[in-house]
Design an enzyme around this catalytic site. Sequence first.
Site, short mmCIF file in Angstrom:
data_model
loop_
_atom_site.label_atom_id
_atom_site.label_comp_id
_atom_site.label_asym_id
_atom_site.label_seq_id
_atom_site.Cartn_x
_atom_site.Cartn_y
_atom_site.Cartn_z
CG HIS A 95 10.24 17.89 2.92
ND1 HIS A 95 11.55 18.29 2.75
CD2 HIS A 95 9.59 18.96 3.46
CE1 HIS A 95 11.69 19.53 3.17
NE2 HIS A 95 10.52 19.97 3.60
CG HIS A 119 -2.80 3.00 3.86
ND1 HIS A 119 -3.51 2.75 2.71
CD2 HIS A 119 -2.58 1.78 4.44
CE1 HIS A 119 -3.69 1.45 2.59
NE2 HIS A 119 -3.15 0.84 3.61
CG ASN A 150 -6.73 -0.94 2.24
OD1 ASN A 150 -6.14 -0.26 1.40
ND2 ASN A 150 -6.09 -1.68 3.12
CG HIS A 152 -5.47 19.88 4.65
ND1 HIS A 152 -6.75 20.15 5.09
CD2 HIS A 152 -5.04 21.03 4.05
CE1 HIS A 152 -7.07 21.40 4.78
NE2 HIS A 152 -6.05 21.94 4.14
CB CYS A 169 -0.94 0.00 1.20
SG CYS A 169 -2.03 -1.44 1.26
#
Length: 461
Positions: A272, A361, A394, A357, A198
């Site tokens: 980054h 995941h 997911n 914000h 993921c």
Amino acid sequence: MSMSSMLLFFLAQSKSFFLSIITVFLNIQISFKSNYIFSPFLWCCLIASISTFYLKKCSKKVYLVDFACYKPLPSCICAKEMFIEKSKLVGSFRDESINFQSKILDRSGFGDKTYVPEDSLRIPPRICTSEARRETESVIFGVVDELLLKTKMKVEDIDILITNCCIFNPSPSLSTVVVNHYKLEDQVLCYNLSGMGCSAGLVAVDLAKQLLMVHQNSYALVVSTEILNSGWYSGNNRSMLVTNCLFRVGGAAILLSNISSDSRRSKYDLKHTGSQDNCYNSVLQKEDETDKIRGIALSNDLMSSAGLALKENITTLGKYVLPLLEQLKFATSFVVKKYINKNMKVYTPDFKLCFEHFCIHTGGKAVQDEMQKVLGLSDWQIEPSRMTLYRFGNTSSSSVWYALAYCEAKGRIRKGDRIWQVAFGSGFKCNTTVWCALRNVDPIKDINPWSDEVHEFPVDD
């Protein structure tokens, strides 16, 4: 603009470098003070040198022009109750396995509108390469078409292509499938990432960033997805049944650029990226012990692995984004724990001071609860990830893009806002990406999969 104003502007970009140049040129001018023709010439050279340096510096920036998330057809919607009923009819699952899957779904944080492949709704499911290819083409071509439409890009302008999918790895590769379908130029650089789980979507963004640092004036297309057909598990090992319950159809396409003029139309500036690997066996593809059926096993150590990986990633990323006081607090507690009091808890920096914000995941409700606790996030800050899990499930490596799309659809993204994307994957990996909004994102003009129903959210999951 006067010459002095121009100098002040450039000095603000890199004081030490430009002061050195100015000093050299002033010394040269003084040495030729009797000949005034050198003065305008030298000043022109100075301005040209500074301009060249400044443009070169700007060209190293990486912009996110736009992105798109895939929304399957309504015929692919599968409510939790329907999923269990279909599983009963498959015939290969024992009663205890059906009950286990039902409990997992009850605790998953899913709603009743997540998507599964159409072939998975058949009885029995058609688990084969041809169906996996059909799912692949539907997701990838669908989301890339949408991105090209949004950005008004021509396929021949794409210089770099990166695809990522953990389980389904056909030959030719997925990147070649895209090249062949869209007839991309022969010189396009193609990469296909597999087995990274993921977190692979953010790994792909980091790879694109590294390539764009080398290849100037280029566009990079990143396509992230997971093909569920090839990952379906028909055995009765509980650690492998979890993946059947949690993963859902989804995909994202992201267009990146290092062209300076694209800053005016791009949504975000890449600041980054970071990564951390540990806990190798937390997510492992293998055959089960009884029936030798292949699946992906999730270990009981998954949550602790995620927490440990995040903390180590924070250590790397913190020095770039945290205020000095937060860095000092973290460093002090780390030193005290290592050398003075091993029982002392290392201070967790307040990342709410760095980001407006958070796009975490959507691994599952338990993962989100742990991340909210570790990072001290409010319900509003964790909302994009929770609602993404509820609405889309997911979707693996593309889930952080659905979460960002939620923020956009809610009208939350304002110019200057900083966004932190956090993803976990096999390895065990924790990858993060930091973006800065270059403009306000208008939810009316910037249409995404949430646009026609975002008014229904948030809901009580």
